[in-house]
Design an enzyme around this catalytic site. Sequence first.
Site, PDB file in Angstrom:
ATOM      1  N   GLY A  40       0.845  -1.193   0.000  1.00 37.25           N
ATOM      2  CA  GLY A  40       0.000   0.000   0.000  1.00 37.25           C
ATOM      3  C   GLY A  40       0.875   1.236   0.000  1.00 37.25           C
ATOM      4  O   GLY A  40       1.823   1.343   0.787  1.00 37.25           O
ATOM      5  N   GLY A  42      -0.355   4.624  -0.033  1.00 39.22           N
ATOM      6  CA  GLY A  42      -1.090   5.865   0.232  1.00 39.22           C
ATOM      7  C   GLY A  42      -0.263   6.729   1.164  1.00 39.22           C
ATOM      8  O   GLY A  42       0.965   6.623   1.209  1.00 39.22           O
ATOM      9  N   LEU A  43      -0.923   7.581   1.938  1.00 39.67           N
ATOM     10  CA  LEU A  43      -0.182   8.476   2.828  1.00 39.67           C
ATOM     11  C   LEU A  43       0.759   7.719   3.744  1.00 39.67           C
ATOM     12  O   LEU A  43       1.945   8.032   3.844  1.00 39.67           O
ATOM     13  CB  LEU A  43      -1.161   9.287   3.685  1.00 39.67           C
ATOM     14  CG  LEU A  43      -1.727  10.550   3.085  1.00 39.67           C
ATOM     15  CD1 LEU A  43      -2.566  11.259   4.123  1.00 39.67           C
ATOM     16  CD2 LEU A  43      -0.608  11.450   2.611  1.00 39.67           C
ATOM     17  N   GLY A  45       1.757   4.427   3.659  1.00 35.37           N
ATOM     18  CA  GLY A  45       2.712   3.544   2.984  1.00 35.37           C
ATOM     19  C   GLY A  45       3.795   4.306   2.244  1.00 35.37           C
ATOM     20  O   GLY A  45       4.987   3.989   2.353  1.00 35.37           O
ATOM     21  N   ARG A 330     -19.313  14.092  14.259  1.00 36.65           N
ATOM     22  CA  ARG A 330     -19.856  13.304  13.167  1.00 36.65           C
ATOM     23  C   ARG A 330     -20.812  12.200  13.633  1.00 36.65           C
ATOM     24  O   ARG A 330     -21.871  12.007  13.056  1.00 36.65           O
ATOM     25  CB  ARG A 330     -18.707  12.654  12.397  1.00 36.65           C
ATOM     26  CG  ARG A 330     -17.897  13.669  11.638  1.00 36.65           C
ATOM     27  CD  ARG A 330     -16.697  13.030  10.982  1.00 36.65           C
ATOM     28  NE  ARG A 330     -15.971  14.032  10.199  1.00 36.65           N
ATOM     29  CZ  ARG A 330     -14.858  13.794   9.527  1.00 36.65           C
ATOM     30  NH1 ARG A 330     -14.330  12.579   9.545  1.00 36.65           N
ATOM     31  NH2 ARG A 330     -14.270  14.736   8.833  1.00 36.65           N
ATOM     32  N   HIS A 401     -17.465   6.107   5.849  1.00 35.80           N
ATOM     33  CA  HIS A 401     -16.410   7.005   5.427  1.00 35.80           C
ATOM     34  C   HIS A 401     -15.032   6.528   5.859  1.00 35.80           C
ATOM     35  O   HIS A 401     -14.049   6.688   5.141  1.00 35.80           O
ATOM     36  CB  HIS A 401     -16.711   8.367   6.047  1.00 35.80           C
ATOM     37  CG  HIS A 401     -15.706   9.415   5.761  1.00 35.80           C
ATOM     38  ND1 HIS A 401     -15.384   9.786   4.482  1.00 35.80           N
ATOM     39  CD2 HIS A 401     -14.946  10.189   6.580  1.00 35.80           C
ATOM     40  CE1 HIS A 401     -14.460  10.740   4.536  1.00 35.80           C
ATOM     41  NE2 HIS A 401     -14.176  10.984   5.780  1.00 35.80           N
ATOM     42  N   GLU A 425      -4.764   3.841   8.305  1.00 32.44           N
ATOM     43  CA  GLU A 425      -6.132   3.429   8.602  1.00 32.44           C
ATOM     44  C   GLU A 425      -6.222   1.923   8.840  1.00 32.44           C
ATOM     45  O   GLU A 425      -7.159   1.434   9.474  1.00 32.44           O
ATOM     46  CB  GLU A 425      -7.068   3.841   7.447  1.00 32.44           C
ATOM     47  CG  GLU A 425      -8.553   3.684   7.772  1.00 32.44           C
ATOM     48  CD  GLU A 425      -9.472   4.099   6.622  1.00 32.44           C
ATOM     49  OE1 GLU A 425      -8.985   4.717   5.662  1.00 32.44           O
ATOM     50  OE2 GLU A 425     -10.679   3.799   6.697  1.00 32.44           O
ATOM     51  N   ARG A 435     -13.517   9.055  14.963  1.00 30.54           N
ATOM     52  CA  ARG A 435     -12.385   9.872  14.556  1.00 30.54           C
ATOM     53  C   ARG A 435     -12.821  11.321  14.366  1.00 30.54           C
ATOM     54  O   ARG A 435     -13.882  11.574  13.798  1.00 30.54           O
ATOM     55  CB  ARG A 435     -11.787   9.346  13.243  1.00 30.54           C
ATOM     56  CG  ARG A 435     -10.565  10.115  12.788  1.00 30.54           C
ATOM     57  CD  ARG A 435      -9.949   9.504  11.563  1.00 30.54           C
ATOM     58  NE  ARG A 435     -10.816   9.561  10.394  1.00 30.54           N
ATOM     59  CZ  ARG A 435     -11.090  10.651   9.702  1.00 30.54           C
ATOM     60  NH1 ARG A 435     -10.578  11.807  10.070  1.00 30.54           N
ATOM     61  NH2 ARG A 435     -11.881  10.596   8.644  1.00 30.54           N
TER      62      ARG A 435
END
Lengths: 637, 232, 249
Positions: A40, A42-43, A45, A330, A401, A425, A435
């Site tokens: 992965g 993403g941010l 990884g 939320r 989400h 995540e 969160r």
Amino acid sequence: MQLDAKIPDGPIAEKWDRHRREMKLVNPANKRKFKVIIVGTGLAGASAAASMAELGYDVEAFTFHDSPRRAHSIAAQGGINAAKNYPNDGDSIWRLFYDTVKGGDFRAREANVHRLAQVSNNIIDQCVAQGVPFAREYGGLLANRSFGGAQVSRTFYARGQTGQQLLLGAYQALSRQIHLGKVTMRTREEMLDVVVSDGRARGIVTRNLVTGEVVSRAADAVVLATGGYSNVFFLSTNAKACNVTATYRAYKRGAGFANPCFTQIHPTGIPPSGDHVSKTTLMSESLRNDGRVWTPTKAGDTRPANQIPEADRDYYLERRYPSFGNLVPRDVASRAAKERCDAGHGVGPGGRGVFLDFRDAIQRVGRDAVAARYGNLFDMYHHITDSNPYETPMVIYPAPHYTMGGLWVDYNLMSSIPGLHVIGEANFSDHGSNRLGASALMQGLADGYFVLPYTIGDFLARAGNSGVAADAACFTEVEAEVNARTATLLAVNGKRSPDSFHAELGRLMWDKCGMSRTREGLEEALRRIPEIRAAFWSDVSIPGSGADLNQTLEKAGRVADFLEFAELMCRDALDREESCGGHFREEYKTEEGEALRRDDDFCFGSVWEYQGDDAPPALNKEHFTFEHVPLSTRSYK
Amino acid sequence: MSSLRNALRSSVGSKTLMALTGLALLGFVLGHLVGNLQIFAGQEKLNAYAQMLKDSGPLLWGARIGLVVVFVMHIATAIRLTLANRAARPDAYVVQVNQRTTYAARTMLMSGLIVLAFVIFHLLHFTLGVTHPEFAAEGMVDSAGRHDVAKMVVLGFQSIPVSCAYVVAQLLLGLHLMHGVSSLFQSLGVQHPQLAFLERGAGRAVAAVVVIGNCSIPLAILAGFVPEGVVL
Amino acid sequence: MRFKLHVWRQSGPNAKGAMEAHDVDGITPEMSFLEMIDLLNEKLLADGKEPIAFEHDCREGICGACSMVIDGVPHSPERAVTTCQVHMRSFQDGDDIHVEPFRAKAFPVLKDLVVDRDAFDRIIQAGGYVSVNTGGTPDANEIQIPKVAAESAMDAAACIGCGACVAACPNASAMLFTAAKIAHLGQLPQGQVERGARARAMVEQMDAEGFGNCTNHYECMDACPKEIHVEWIARMNRDYLKASLTAKD
């Protein structure tokens, strides 16, 4: 399963520093002899891969996308929190720590959250140095805004594309290391299993999505940065390819899965307009700063919004939570919307929606001022729904989400399998059961840039090289299992698409294990999931072969894992007999209908341990103690 | 030096080369136009100007060689780029719709090659007198003994097909300049919001000047204009 | 609504492709274009045929995975959108719709509408970054950046790397993509140190990938879903020339 969180001793503010002091280091000359696999990019990884390559480790990174830049981190809109206190409004590391523990409804580990708040400031420094174009004030200093109901302005942002810009920063850092030959980047290669032998992760087995080739990849440590599983609901704000396969496969190889039922339902999604809808689009939370949320007072009122007089409007958030009003967190906003719709007051398609109205804001500050604040969001809404929010209220509905649950990790971000680390995540992390806005980007980058590169060194220094090559028996066995599973999928030769099963599962999960859950509903889901799973394995249709690009096959493998994972999620939700954060059990609420957290019995993380396909998983508990943020009930009244 | 050589071979460098050589050629076109327009001032002016050029000797040859070099570079680079561009999309779209590009931009190579053909004809026609040997003959002199350029031009353009060919060639040159001049700002990196008018308007303005200026001569002559002092 | 869809089908990188016609009906105006293809794929699958392979992921216009040309225009004839943001209400009932992959030598087709855009990654790898390691960076407010510079850098940084610029360019040139990254970093103080070297390295890599050259058609700008401006190409030309003229090698 032994759950040792390995929280360092000492005062909370000194734990991380002390830990860093005490960690073993790998000799600089030896770092290149350690191979680290990162799944992965993403941010979390990409930042981890870049940082570890800079340190000198031999990094091999994997993504099923065509490029690391496509990871779903890119879609985050709002911003990233940090305790810089640039606006001089009283923020501090302590306050960010406090807010995050409390906002997470006291289901996270204090020591981890404090470390997160500590390194939050380094992240902003790092990103600015990389050239992330954060918003600025006229004097040239960084701009901040308040976000998600926070009492201080601690959110840094780059227009509505903060996730994109942060990801590009990490992607660029990663690209630099690829160029330098320090990272071997494998795109379009999907991890299908983890290889564990003699109590240590030895590598992974992947499938090349273009050629279909199944390959073993050995390493001295494996890092999963594979994101969340909101797509278990089929409809979510996640990208279509997001899935649970990597973490679920790790779970089946012995990694504990923590709090799978903790999912975040974001209050301001655009409700699906029909069965064809493939994906929910999110409208930024910032809209609640000026928009008023309401439903018709009369149930079943079908008049157009503009024809409903003031007297027949129920501004239910303002009514129920006078001090926070439309800016409640939320989880609270989402549940309140569901409650109204369940009571028959919903609007829009199928009565699953509530109004988000800007009429008063436009009257108060004028249309131009509203356009300056939200113009792009209004255009986006207009484009998707063909309805103009300047004239008629938006219709919104909560949408899955983010997932706070994930693989259990200790303070070093290592799962219960030695050598298998989990970041971003994908781990059960720092957000507890809810969160806060602008915290996901912070956690992903904290793990990748500033935590894992330290802690993985300690592991490698202590454990040494793995010494198991990719042609060892443990690899060939897993490879054979992966091939067998692909062959079984292709051989079903049924009539239905993987998507149709996914949608069926998603509807069930959304109904029974979504915003609010009941024992009865969860038990029903636990009966129904095996039925859908059985139907899947007897009637799924996957044309084509496994030896080339076959998107149906990719999808089917992911749906097959969701069909098993969903059961674990429901089981966890059933077991947790309390309401906390994103997990609301209808049996456990106060007389006013608010969430009833039961700290005496449930102040722990539920860590599930796989016991075989035919046995129920074992529950292990990590008890949380709160020494610095006293347990209290969240109240927004 | 290798970096510079590589740079000129690169995509960006090639654009620069196109722009700079194009600019030089434009300079020539404008100079040539100004020179020719002297025909409207009468035989004396034009012939004196022609003689002055002729008498400038090494300077003239230097300019001529320079011009040829620039011309060859412009054309060679254009052909190299066009071939590379075609190779960059080996499989064409079944359906392709353009949204912004212009006819002028899409036909640069064609308009350029036709202009090249015209230039060759023009040289053969007036400069070398290959097509019309009488233009280079001994007798084509004015009363001052200079080459009678004015008379030659009048004779040349009294032919309807020749004038038509010149007009068509000028229209194509105009088309070429319309895109070429506008682009050279972009290619040379001259880009500023306050200079946007250049990019928008310069191509059209230059093209209009060149086309109107150059066509005015054959058209005027076809319409019966004879410069003062020319004896046919 | 019903449509006749003409879709490019190509079984693999080396196979010969062709357009294939499909009738799709039962389409509603609210459906997105990709949801229309989802529906067609469901139908193909029910008939035991291979669905149309296409790239998509976020379905909200930010990941840059979409890579189709619809009726001759990358993403769609609609302005400033990615394919996933196009709704069927933009089409007329009964329309013939043509769908093809992005076409360029540097973007070889892998299958149907899926193309390989690794060339873009290699351009970034050649120099599209600021060479700072993790840690040891100065405080984020140490260097002030004028708001206009930050905003302008953000304009360029908004590129999603989809490749529509290449697909739209009559020459399959990647200059808009390359220029956008050079302009993003080149407008920030942090990007100054490597500004010239970055421009040279990225342009050289772009050329090596087999993209065409810019001849100033500006089709890229109209096709760009993020409306990245061609002014960045001029800026890149400037940076590149200056760097090449002053280089010491």
